[in-house]
Design a protein around this motif. Structure first.
Motif, short mmCIF file in Angstrom:
data_model
loop_
_atom_site.label_atom_id
_atom_site.label_comp_id
_atom_site.label_asym_id
_atom_site.label_seq_id
_atom_site.Cartn_x
_atom_site.Cartn_y
_atom_site.Cartn_z
N PRO A 49 0.82 -1.21 0.00
CA PRO A 49 0.00 0.00 0.00
C PRO A 49 0.86 1.25 0.00
CG PRO A 49 -0.03 -1.05 2.16
CD PRO A 49 0.64 -2.00 1.23
N ASP A 50 0.38 2.29 -0.71
CA ASP A 50 1.13 3.55 -0.72
C ASP A 50 0.35 4.67 -0.05
OD1 ASP A 50 -0.82 4.18 -2.54
OD2 ASP A 50 0.54 4.82 -4.14
N SER A 51 -0.83 4.38 0.48
CA SER A 51 -1.66 5.45 1.04
C SER A 51 -2.80 4.84 1.82
CB SER A 51 -2.22 6.30 -0.10
OG SER A 51 -2.87 5.47 -1.04
N PHE A 52 -3.57 5.69 2.50
CA PHE A 52 -4.76 5.18 3.17
C PHE A 52 -5.87 6.22 3.16
CE2 PHE A 52 -4.09 7.46 7.16
CZ PHE A 52 -2.70 7.61 7.21
N LEU A 53 -7.09 5.72 3.27
CA LEU A 53 -8.26 6.58 3.24
C LEU A 53 -8.47 7.25 4.60
CD1 LEU A 53 -10.92 4.34 1.45
CD2 LEU A 53 -9.99 6.50 0.61
N THR A 54 -8.91 8.51 4.58
CA THR A 54 -9.20 9.18 5.85
C THR A 54 -10.69 9.06 6.20
OG1 THR A 54 -9.53 11.27 4.71
CG2 THR A 54 -7.35 10.86 5.61
N LEU A 55 -11.49 8.66 5.21
CA LEU A 55 -12.94 8.51 5.48
C LEU A 55 -13.18 7.49 6.57
CD1 LEU A 55 -14.29 8.34 1.83
CD2 LEU A 55 -14.73 10.14 3.50
N PRO A 197 -23.62 18.74 1.01
CA PRO A 197 -23.37 20.17 1.21
C PRO A 197 -21.98 20.57 0.69
CG PRO A 197 -23.94 19.06 3.28
CD PRO A 197 -23.85 18.01 2.24
N ARG A 198 -21.97 21.64 -0.13
CA ARG A 198 -20.72 22.10 -0.72
C ARG A 198 -19.69 22.45 0.34
NH1 ARG A 198 -20.67 22.80 -6.09
NH2 ARG A 198 -22.72 22.73 -6.96
N ALA A 199 -20.15 23.11 1.42
CA ALA A 199 -19.20 23.53 2.45
C ALA A 199 -18.49 22.32 3.04
CB ALA A 199 -19.95 24.28 3.55
N ALA A 200 -19.27 21.25 3.30
CA ALA A 200 -18.67 20.04 3.89
C ALA A 200 -17.63 19.48 2.95
CB ALA A 200 -19.76 19.01 4.17
N ARG A 201 -17.93 19.49 1.62
CA ARG A 201 -16.97 18.96 0.65
C ARG A 201 -15.67 19.76 0.68
NH1 ARG A 201 -20.00 19.47 -4.57
NH2 ARG A 201 -22.05 19.00 -3.81
N ALA A 202 -15.81 21.09 0.80
CA ALA A 202 -14.63 21.94 0.72
C ALA A 202 -13.73 21.78 1.94
CB ALA A 202 -15.07 23.40 0.58
N THR A 203 -14.31 21.52 3.13
CA THR A 203 -13.48 21.48 4.33
C THR A 203 -13.04 20.06 4.69
OG1 THR A 203 -15.46 21.35 5.66
CG2 THR A 203 -14.53 23.54 5.39
N ALA A 204 -13.54 19.05 3.98
CA ALA A 204 -13.17 17.68 4.31
C ALA A 204 -11.67 17.49 4.16
CB ALA A 204 -13.92 16.71 3.40
N PRO A 205 -11.02 16.65 5.03
CA PRO A 205 -9.58 16.39 4.85
C PRO A 205 -9.38 15.63 3.54
CG PRO A 205 -10.51 14.92 6.54
CD PRO A 205 -11.61 15.86 6.12
N ALA A 206 -8.14 15.64 3.03
CA ALA A 206 -7.86 14.91 1.79
C ALA A 206 -8.35 13.48 1.99
CB ALA A 206 -6.38 14.93 1.51
N PRO A 207 -9.10 12.93 1.02
CA PRO A 207 -9.64 11.59 1.25
C PRO A 207 -8.57 10.52 1.34
CG PRO A 207 -10.21 12.39 -0.95
CD PRO A 207 -9.57 13.53 -0.23
N LEU A 208 -7.42 10.79 0.70
CA LEU A 208 -6.35 9.80 0.66
C LEU A 208 -5.07 10.49 1.12
CD1 LEU A 208 -6.50 6.92 -0.47
CD2 LEU A 208 -5.58 7.78 -2.60
N VAL A 209 -4.35 9.87 2.05
CA VAL A 209 -3.09 10.47 2.53
C VAL A 209 -2.03 9.38 2.60
CG1 VAL A 209 -4.18 12.32 3.88
CG2 VAL A 209 -3.75 10.10 4.95
N THR A 210 -0.79 9.81 2.84
CA THR A 210 0.27 8.83 3.06
C THR A 210 1.19 9.33 4.17
OG1 THR A 210 1.86 7.40 1.97
CG2 THR A 210 1.98 9.73 1.39
N LEU A 211 2.25 8.59 4.43
CA LEU A 211 3.26 9.03 5.39
C LEU A 211 4.49 9.45 4.62
CD1 LEU A 211 2.63 6.21 8.00
CD2 LEU A 211 2.20 8.64 8.31
N ARG A 212 5.07 10.56 5.03
CA ARG A 212 6.15 11.17 4.25
C ARG A 212 7.27 10.19 3.91
NH1 ARG A 212 7.17 16.28 3.13
NH2 ARG A 212 5.59 17.09 4.51
#
Ligand SMILES: Cc1cc2nc3c(=O)[nH]c(=O)nc-3n(C[C@H](O)[C@H](O)[C@H](O)COP(=O)(O)OP(=O)(O)OC[C@H]3O[C@@H](n4cnc5c(N)ncnc54)[C@H](O)[C@@H]3O)c2cc1C
Length: 450
Positions: A49-55, A197-212
């Motif tokens: 794996p190269d990343s993980f979901l924040t959802l 809601p548009r506002a919720a979409r805009a402030t949501a954290p990146a759906p996919l992240v990784t570790l540096r």
């Protein structure tokens, strides 16, 4: 604990944190299972794996708990993903969404589809919701709502890239229950997506992240916090027997360990084998979970070997259009994956014919595909072939019923449980959550017995 993949390690961490005595038996000589990061010559190469979901919050929360919050990084911009279509890379229309479409206009102007195919997709808003009558394939569900072209050229390749199996066999109820919910609540997936809601979409954290420094950091950090937990490497669990209210774990080399509880965090076929004597019904149910293999071919190129810098996260390939399934542009998708303008690519291969081929053929297929798609010239400076035979559990239609059968068959065995990629989600966060739930069940048992 049997199996030191991310599931077993998350369970061991939770148990060790609570002060329980833990022993972790791992068949190989390394920890982390599929989570495998190689750091070499300024490159961060992910073999798994190269990343993980924040959802699903378990991975992000565990990183924070382990002091890795600062290492969590979102993907780089632009986040365009392409589809290989008609001999060129066509961007996935913005707003296609991970689960639900959030914009429809970019879809209408995409060259991926003919006017008729777009009309058929737009008619999604008028396709009546169908009452749930058992599980069905994600492909069948989406074909009925949007038509075949959207599944074959867009949703199918994107979903297969995540779940490692064909969209026409994957279970809607196990993997994307939100689609069914959205259909029944809004009558249409497009309407449901646009209603978020548009506002919720805009402030949501990146759906996919990784570790540096790569996903391996998570494994390293967990291992550093295991305290006095016993790590048994090259320990191949062969069989489990009962010893009164306790269990005896027997290993291939003849060793035996007596314990109060066991979390089997191995792949399902291994769990089936070790439980065959003590719990034949569970073993039979576990054997119904099937797997598929995959190969990751990593290639690095100097900037000068590419006609232009990579801009985007990579591309997916509709079935049969190329011998590869997808290509992640790791150095353009994530920060700090490669130094000095090097392009680091990860090519995913899943064709059955190629999985059986030798390394040279796999590299040839990967090189041919990146030459044809992004114009990479000459020999790559780094090549890695990582084979994962039978590694991806297939969440086919009826998956939840199979898991329920396994759970029911294990009910008479308090403290004996299975957890991991084969059951309640195969992503890293799902595996962590399952490991933690299993640990909590063991702790509860100890509290009741104490
Ligand atoms: C190429 C690839 C890319 C992926 N990309 C992503 C991604 O980007 N994001 C994401 O969220 N997920 C991704 N996944 C899925 C995710 O990585 C896995 O589902 C997850 O890491 C599996 O963890 P696990 O602990 O359940 O199993 P494993 O990692 O398979 O661990 C099981 C462990 O059990 C051990 N074992 C086996 N038999 C025995 C035995 N008899 N005795 C003792 N030990 C035994 C094995 O050696 C292994 O260490 C990817 C998977 C692959 C293969």
């Amino acid at each position: 604990m049997a199996g030191a993949g991310i599931t077993g390690l998350a369970a061991a961490h939770a148990l060790a944190k609570a002060g329980a005595d833990v022993a972790i038996a791992e068949r190989s000589r390394t920890l982390g299972g599929k989570v495998a990061t190689e750091r070499i010559d300024g490159l961060v190469i992910e073999h798994g794996p190269d990343s993980f979901l924040t959802l699903r919050p378990a991975a992000l929360a565990l990183c924070a708990e382990l002091g890795l919050a600062e290492e969590v990084v979102p993907p780089l911009a632009p986040d365009t993903v392409f589809v290989w279509h008609a001999e060129r890379l066509v961007p996935v229309p913005p707003g296609t969404g991970l689960v639900l479409p959030t914009r429809f206009l970019p879809f209408l102007s995409s060259p991926l589809f003919s006017p008729l195919e777009k009309l058929r997709a737009a008619m999604e808003v008028a396709v009546p919701a169908r009452p749930a009558a058992g599980d069905l394939a994600i492909g069948a569900f989406l074909r009925r709502r949007f038509g075949d072209a959207v599944v074959e050229r867009l949703a199918g390749p994107l979903i297969s890239a995540i779940y490692g199996a064909a969209v026409d066999e994957l279970s809607l109820d196990a993997l994307m229950p939100r689609l069914r919910d959205a259909e029944s609540r809004h009558g249409s997936l497009v309407r449901a997506g646009l209603a978020a809601p548009r506002a919720a979409r805009a402030t949501a954290p990146a759906p996919l992240v990784t570790l540096r420094r790569g996903m391996g950091s998570l494994v390293e950090r967990i291992v550093s916090r295991l305290g006095r937990a016993e790590l048994m490497l090259a320990a191949d669990l062969a069989r489990i027997d009962r010893a009164g209210t306790r269990y005896v774990a027997r290993f291939a080399d003849g060793a035996r360990v007596e314990v109060d509880g066991i979390v089997l965090a191995t792949p399902a076929p291994v769990a089936a084998r070790v439980l065959a004597g003590i719990a034949p019904a569970a073993a039979e149910a576990l054997a119904t979970i099937t797997y598929r293999g995959t190969v990751a071919v990593t290639l690095a190129y100097e900037a000068s070997q590419l006609p232009r810098p990579l801009e985007g996260h990579g591309f997916v390939v509709p079935d049969g259009a190329l011998p590869i399934a997808a290509c992640t542009w790791s150095s353009a998708k994530w920060p700090d994956r490669a130094a000095g303008g090097t392009a680091l690519l990860r090519v995913t291969i899943r064709s059955d014919a190629l999985l059986a081929a030798g390394d040279d053929d796999l590299v040839e297929a990967a090189r041919g595909a990146v030459a044809r798609t992004i114009g990479a010239r000459g020999a790559p400076t780094v090549v890695r072939v990582t084979r994962w035979p039978g590694a991806m559990p297939r969440y086919t239609v009826g998956h939840l019923e199979r898991v329920a059968r396994i759970d029911a068959a294990l009910l008479p065995f308090p403290g004996l449980m299975v957890a991991g990629a084969a059951y309640r989600g195969s992503g890293v966060p799902d595996c962590i959550a399952q490991g933690q739930v299993a640990a909590e069940r063991i702790l509860q048992m100890e509290r009741v017995g104490a």
